[in-house]
Write a protein that holds these residues in place. Structure first.
Motif, PDB file in Angstrom:
ATOM      1  N   ARG A 166       0.825  -1.201   0.000  1.00 33.40           N
ATOM      2  CA  ARG A 166       0.000   0.000   0.000  1.00 33.40           C
ATOM      3  C   ARG A 166       0.864   1.258   0.000  1.00 33.40           C
ATOM      4  NH1 ARG A 166      -3.006  -0.979   4.179  1.00 33.40           N
ATOM      5  NH2 ARG A 166      -2.093   0.427   5.702  1.00 33.40           N
ATOM      6  N   ARG A 167       1.924   1.255   0.808  1.00 34.36           N
ATOM      7  CA  ARG A 167       2.825   2.407   0.834  1.00 34.36           C
ATOM      8  C   ARG A 167       3.535   2.586  -0.502  1.00 34.36           C
ATOM      9  NH1 ARG A 167       5.540   1.482   6.843  1.00 34.36           N
ATOM     10  NH2 ARG A 167       3.772   2.325   8.044  1.00 34.36           N
ATOM     11  N   MET A 168       3.893   1.461  -1.134  1.00 33.51           N
ATOM     12  CA  MET A 168       4.549   1.530  -2.435  1.00 33.51           C
ATOM     13  C   MET A 168       3.632   2.164  -3.472  1.00 33.51           C
ATOM     14  SD  MET A 168       6.338  -1.621  -4.486  1.00 33.51           S
ATOM     15  CE  MET A 168       7.303  -2.080  -3.049  1.00 33.51           C
ATOM     16  N   LYS A 169       2.359   1.772  -3.442  1.00 37.31           N
ATOM     17  CA  LYS A 169       1.402   2.356  -4.386  1.00 37.31           C
ATOM     18  C   LYS A 169       1.183   3.843  -4.096  1.00 37.31           C
ATOM     19  CE  LYS A 169      -1.867  -0.805  -3.855  1.00 37.31           C
ATOM     20  NZ  LYS A 169      -3.131  -1.560  -4.092  1.00 37.31           N
ATOM     21  N   GLU A 170       1.168   4.207  -2.813  1.00 37.92           N
ATOM     22  CA  GLU A 170       1.033   5.625  -2.468  1.00 37.92           C
ATOM     23  C   GLU A 170       2.235   6.417  -2.969  1.00 37.92           C
ATOM     24  OE1 GLU A 170       0.620   5.577   1.722  1.00 37.92           O
ATOM     25  OE2 GLU A 170      -1.505   4.999   1.715  1.00 37.92           O
ATOM     26  N   ASN A 171       3.438   5.858  -2.793  1.00 39.50           N
ATOM     27  CA  ASN A 171       4.647   6.545  -3.266  1.00 39.50           C
ATOM     28  C   ASN A 171       4.644   6.685  -4.785  1.00 39.50           C
ATOM     29  OD1 ASN A 171       5.628   6.775  -0.660  1.00 39.50           O
ATOM     30  ND2 ASN A 171       6.836   4.898  -0.763  1.00 39.50           N
ATOM     31  N   LEU A 172       4.142   5.655  -5.479  1.00 41.00           N
ATOM     32  CA  LEU A 172       4.065   5.735  -6.939  1.00 41.00           C
ATOM     33  C   LEU A 172       3.086   6.831  -7.351  1.00 41.00           C
ATOM     34  CD1 LEU A 172       4.757   4.723  -9.757  1.00 41.00           C
ATOM     35  CD2 LEU A 172       3.007   2.953  -9.493  1.00 41.00           C
ATOM     36  N   THR A 173       1.960   6.930  -6.648  1.00 42.57           N
ATOM     37  CA  THR A 173       0.980   7.969  -6.968  1.00 42.57           C
ATOM     38  C   THR A 173       1.584   9.361  -6.786  1.00 42.57           C
ATOM     39  OG1 THR A 173      -0.863   6.542  -6.315  1.00 42.57           O
ATOM     40  CG2 THR A 173      -1.274   8.905  -6.360  1.00 42.57           C
ATOM     41  N   ILE A 174       2.312   9.561  -5.682  1.00 39.63           N
ATOM     42  CA  ILE A 174       2.932  10.859  -5.417  1.00 39.63           C
ATOM     43  C   ILE A 174       4.009  11.165  -6.447  1.00 39.63           C
ATOM     44  CG2 ILE A 174       4.364  12.133  -3.772  1.00 39.63           C
ATOM     45  CD1 ILE A 174       2.879  10.610  -1.533  1.00 39.63           C
ATOM     46  N   CYS A 175       4.859  10.171  -6.735  1.00 44.37           N
ATOM     47  CA  CYS A 175       5.940  10.362  -7.700  1.00 44.37           C
ATOM     48  C   CYS A 175       5.367  10.627  -9.094  1.00 44.37           C
ATOM     49  CB  CYS A 175       6.844   9.128  -7.713  1.00 44.37           C
ATOM     50  SG  CYS A 175       8.384   9.364  -8.634  1.00 44.37           S
ATOM     51  N   ARG A 176       4.324   9.899  -9.438  1.00 45.82           N
ATOM     52  CA  ARG A 176       3.661  10.096 -10.736  1.00 45.82           C
ATOM     53  C   ARG A 176       3.114  11.517 -10.844  1.00 45.82           C
ATOM     54  NH1 ARG A 176      -1.623   6.513 -12.596  1.00 45.82           N
ATOM     55  NH2 ARG A 176      -2.267   7.793 -14.366  1.00 45.82           N
ATOM     56  N   ARG A 177       2.489  11.998  -9.758  1.00 49.57           N
ATOM     57  CA  ARG A 177       1.968  13.364  -9.751  1.00 49.57           C
ATOM     58  C   ARG A 177       3.092  14.383  -9.903  1.00 49.57           C
ATOM     59  NH1 ARG A 177      -0.106  14.664  -4.123  1.00 49.57           N
ATOM     60  NH2 ARG A 177       2.130  15.035  -3.825  1.00 49.57           N
ATOM     61  N   ASP A 178       4.216  14.168  -9.179  1.00 54.29           N
ATOM     62  CA  ASP A 178       5.347  15.084  -9.279  1.00 54.29           C
ATOM     63  C   ASP A 178       5.865  15.179 -10.708  1.00 54.29           C
ATOM     64  OD1 ASP A 178       5.125  15.433  -6.565  1.00 54.29           O
ATOM     65  OD2 ASP A 178       6.833  14.147  -6.050  1.00 54.29           O
ATOM     66  N   VAL A 179       6.067  14.014 -11.321  1.00 53.15           N
ATOM     67  CA  VAL A 179       6.618  13.993 -12.683  1.00 53.15           C
ATOM     68  C   VAL A 179       5.672  14.680 -13.657  1.00 53.15           C
ATOM     69  CG1 VAL A 179       7.253  12.477 -14.599  1.00 53.15           C
ATOM     70  CG2 VAL A 179       8.024  11.940 -12.283  1.00 53.15           C
ATOM     71  N   ARG A 180       4.384  14.361 -13.542  1.00 59.34           N
ATOM     72  CA  ARG A 180       3.410  14.957 -14.469  1.00 59.34           C
ATOM     73  C   ARG A 180       3.403  16.485 -14.355  1.00 59.34           C
ATOM     74  NH1 ARG A 180       1.772  14.298 -19.100  1.00 59.34           N
ATOM     75  NH2 ARG A 180       2.738  16.345 -19.100  1.00 59.34           N
ATOM     76  N   LYS A 181       3.406  17.000 -13.126  1.00 56.02           N
ATOM     77  CA  LYS A 181       3.324  18.440 -12.938  1.00 56.02           C
ATOM     78  C   LYS A 181       4.637  19.136 -13.289  1.00 56.02           C
ATOM     79  CE  LYS A 181      -0.571  18.613  -9.791  1.00 56.02           C
ATOM     80  NZ  LYS A 181      -1.163  19.275  -8.617  1.00 56.02           N
ATOM     81  N   LEU A 182       5.760  18.490 -13.040  1.00 53.33           N
ATOM     82  CA  LEU A 182       7.047  19.074 -13.422  1.00 53.33           C
ATOM     83  C   LEU A 182       7.169  19.171 -14.941  1.00 53.33           C
ATOM     84  CD1 LEU A 182       9.441  17.286 -10.889  1.00 53.33           C
ATOM     85  CD2 LEU A 182       8.959  19.746 -11.001  1.00 53.33           C
ATOM     86  N   ASP A 216       5.857  -6.563  -7.298  1.00 54.92           N
ATOM     87  CA  ASP A 216       7.090  -6.411  -8.081  1.00 54.92           C
ATOM     88  C   ASP A 216       6.887  -5.435  -9.229  1.00 54.92           C
ATOM     89  OD1 ASP A 216       8.412  -8.171  -6.444  1.00 54.92           O
ATOM     90  OD2 ASP A 216       8.128  -9.907  -7.746  1.00 54.92           O
ATOM     91  N   GLU A 217       5.727  -5.488  -9.873  1.00 51.25           N
ATOM     92  CA  GLU A 217       5.457  -4.587 -10.998  1.00 51.25           C
ATOM     93  C   GLU A 217       5.331  -3.138 -10.523  1.00 51.25           C
ATOM     94  OE1 GLU A 217       3.077  -7.686 -13.962  1.00 51.25           O
ATOM     95  OE2 GLU A 217       2.000  -6.651 -12.363  1.00 51.25           O
ATOM     96  N   VAL A 218       4.682  -2.935  -9.386  1.00 48.59           N
ATOM     97  CA  VAL A 218       4.585  -1.583  -8.838  1.00 48.59           C
ATOM     98  C   VAL A 218       5.967  -1.086  -8.424  1.00 48.59           C
ATOM     99  CG1 VAL A 218       3.674  -0.199  -6.934  1.00 48.59           C
ATOM    100  CG2 VAL A 218       2.200  -1.836  -8.092  1.00 48.59           C
ATOM    101  N   GLY A 219       6.780  -1.982  -7.826  1.00 52.07           N
ATOM    102  CA  GLY A 219       8.133  -1.602  -7.425  1.00 52.07           C
ATOM    103  C   GLY A 219       8.993  -1.196  -8.601  1.00 52.07           C
ATOM    104  N   ALA A 220       8.897  -1.944  -9.702  1.00 56.44           N
ATOM    105  CA  ALA A 220       9.680  -1.604 -10.901  1.00 56.44           C
ATOM    106  C   ALA A 220       9.231  -0.264 -11.469  1.00 56.44           C
ATOM    107  CB  ALA A 220       9.527  -2.709 -11.943  1.00 56.44           C
ATOM    108  N   ALA A 221       7.911  -0.030 -11.516  1.00 56.04           N
ATOM    109  CA  ALA A 221       7.402   1.244 -12.031  1.00 56.04           C
ATOM    110  C   ALA A 221       7.826   2.401 -11.135  1.00 56.04           C
ATOM    111  CB  ALA A 221       5.879   1.185 -12.141  1.00 56.04           C
ATOM    112  N   LEU A 222       7.817   2.177  -9.807  1.00 52.81           N
ATOM    113  CA  LEU A 222       8.235   3.228  -8.876  1.00 52.81           C
ATOM    114  C   LEU A 222       9.718   3.554  -9.063  1.00 52.81           C
ATOM    115  CD1 LEU A 222       7.720   5.092  -6.483  1.00 52.81           C
ATOM    116  CD2 LEU A 222       8.114   3.148  -4.957  1.00 52.81           C
ATOM    117  N   ASP A 223      10.544   2.532  -9.248  1.00 53.80           N
ATOM    118  CA  ASP A 223      11.972   2.768  -9.480  1.00 53.80           C
ATOM    119  C   ASP A 223      12.182   3.641 -10.718  1.00 53.80           C
ATOM    120  OD1 ASP A 223      12.706   1.319  -7.293  1.00 53.80           O
ATOM    121  OD2 ASP A 223      13.178  -0.518  -8.383  1.00 53.80           O
ATOM    122  N   GLU A 224      11.512   3.280 -11.804  1.00 54.98           N
ATOM    123  CA  GLU A 224      11.674   4.038 -13.045  1.00 54.98           C
ATOM    124  C   GLU A 224      11.131   5.455 -12.900  1.00 54.98           C
ATOM    125  OE1 GLU A 224      10.904   2.132 -16.850  1.00 54.98           O
ATOM    126  OE2 GLU A 224      10.575   0.247 -15.808  1.00 54.98           O
TER     127      GLU A 224
END
Length: 404
Positions: A166-182, A216-224
């Motif tokens: 759950r924390r990994m998915k939350e971090n991906l959501t935040i990181c995804r938002r950061d990248v999109r807005k940047l 594992d798939e969420v972790g790989a996407a978060l890393d990238e």
């Protein structure tokens, strides 16, 4: 409790060595051991995926436990229940006979119950003169008592993994938002850079995520995505530094022009040595630091370097740097080339660069020359480890999918 020997199933059901091992383990329950049967049931329910069970299997286990009269399972008690299939089906919410038999088999395979069949396969109990059960044939639930601690640990593991996911998915959501807005801010404000390519990379990372991704798939996407965010910030930082240098140069020039009233003698260097230092400082551009990346991400992108760590493993950055020294020597990279990389990139990032070179060693003719080239580019602010790690991570993910 009747134990100490191995019983075989009735009829065509086969006997396996796994069943032998489970029955022998059941016979070794610590004397006096007790456990709450519903606590064990909750742990087994939490760990059902690890045990290979389904919801219906748990309904059948719940029904079986309801036939044991006490809440506490005790080592010295008779831990065999002997309901008929009709009684079991009724307490399991009207489950069909064929389905009932299938899930009983799953519970046996999971090692939670053991069949103790009579000569004719019937389930019953034989009582002594005092009315106490002397012998019973049915389902032995003593494996639940035997594995109580193990099931509790499995349940804790599942809860911990669920929280981490759950924390990994939350971090991906935040990181995804950061990248999109940047990316949007850079495009809207006209910042220099190939932002279309950056956006394509962002879209590609999300496109590779299935509708219901695994951990594992969420972790790989978060890393990238974290790598991409780091690259965007690096680009914007370089631009800001260049802007500041230009502003400082203009201010210095105005300062010199406004200082004509000062003594020329005061502005002259006191020696040729100071003159050289001033000239050197005038031409030296401040170096933009290369970002460090999470060690776990580096090891997923560059798994080959792990075997060169102390004792064949890498537990921290110090281990990675030690492994890089070994790899440097093995690849024929000179100490001076590696030292220069450490001075320009930092020791951690130089070790990461060597790990990346090791991962692609089959495609690089001269690892030493390649590292020197990366160092020169990094010194000019033209190289970052992010894209290299991202490409290696994508390659590892593709390999994992092809193997799976």
């Amino acid at each position: 409790m009747q134990s100490g020997y191995v019983t075989t199933p009735f009829g065509r059901r086969p006997m396996t060595l796994a069943l032998v091992r489970r029955q022998l383990a059941t016979a070794e329950i610590r004397p006096g051991k007790t456990a709450d049967k519903w606590k064990i049931f909750r742990d087994a329910s939490e760990a059902r995926e690890l045990l290979g069970l389904q919801d219906r299997s748990l309904a059948v286990l719940d029904a079986l436990l309801s036939f044991y009269p006490e809440n506490e399972l005790r080592q010295e008690a008779q831990l065999i229940v002997f309901p008929s299939n009709a009684q079991l089906a009724l307490r399991a919410h009207g489950i069909a006979g064929a389905t009932l038999r299938r899930h009983l088999g799953l519970l046996v395979d999971a090692g939670l119950i053991v069949r103790k069949d009579s000569a004719n396969g019937k389930r019953y109990a034989r009582k002594d003169k005092a009315g106490d059960i002397e012998t019973a044939f049915g389902f032995d639930i003593s494996p639940l008592l035997s594995r109580a601690e193990e099931l509790a640990m499995l349940a804790q593991q599942v809860v911990s993994d669920r929280l981490a996911f759950r924390r990994m998915k939350e971090n991906l959501t935040i990181c995804r938002r950061d990248v999109r807005k940047l990316i949007s801010a850079a495009m809207e404000e006209g910042a220099p850079g190939d932002w279309n390519t950056v956006e394509e990379t962002y879209v590609g990372i999300l496109a590779r995520l299935p509708r219901a991704p695994t951990k594992d798939e969420v972790g790989a996407a978060l890393d990238e995505m974290e790598l991409l965010r780091g690259e965007i910030i690096n680009i914007l930082e370089r631009q800001e530094n260049e802007k500041n240098r230009s502003t400082n140069a203009a201010q210095n020039e105005r300062h010199i022009q406004n200082s004509k009233s000062e003594s020329t003698r005061e502005l002259e260097p006191s020696s040729e040595k100071e003159l050289g230092a001033m000239q050197g400082n005038d031409h030296a551009a401040p170096r933009v630091p290369i970002r460090n990346f999470p060690l776990g991400m580096v090891l997923r992108a560059c798994p080959d370097v792990v075997m060169y760590g102390p004792s064949g493993k890498i537990d921290g950055w110090r281990d990675l740097m030690s492994a890089a020294v070994v790899v440097r020597s093995m690849l024929g990279i000179s100490p001076s080339a590696y030292q220069e990389a450490c001075e320009v990139m930092g020791a951690e990032n130089a070790a990461v660069a060597v790990a990346c070179i090791l991962e692609r060693a089959g495609h690089i003719n001269s690892p030493g020359g390649y590292l020197r080239d990366l160092t020169r580019r990094a010194e000019r602010g033209e190289f970052s480890l992010g894209p290299a790690l991202m490409a290696l991570l994508r390659g590892q993910s593709a390999n994992d999918r092809s193997v799976g």
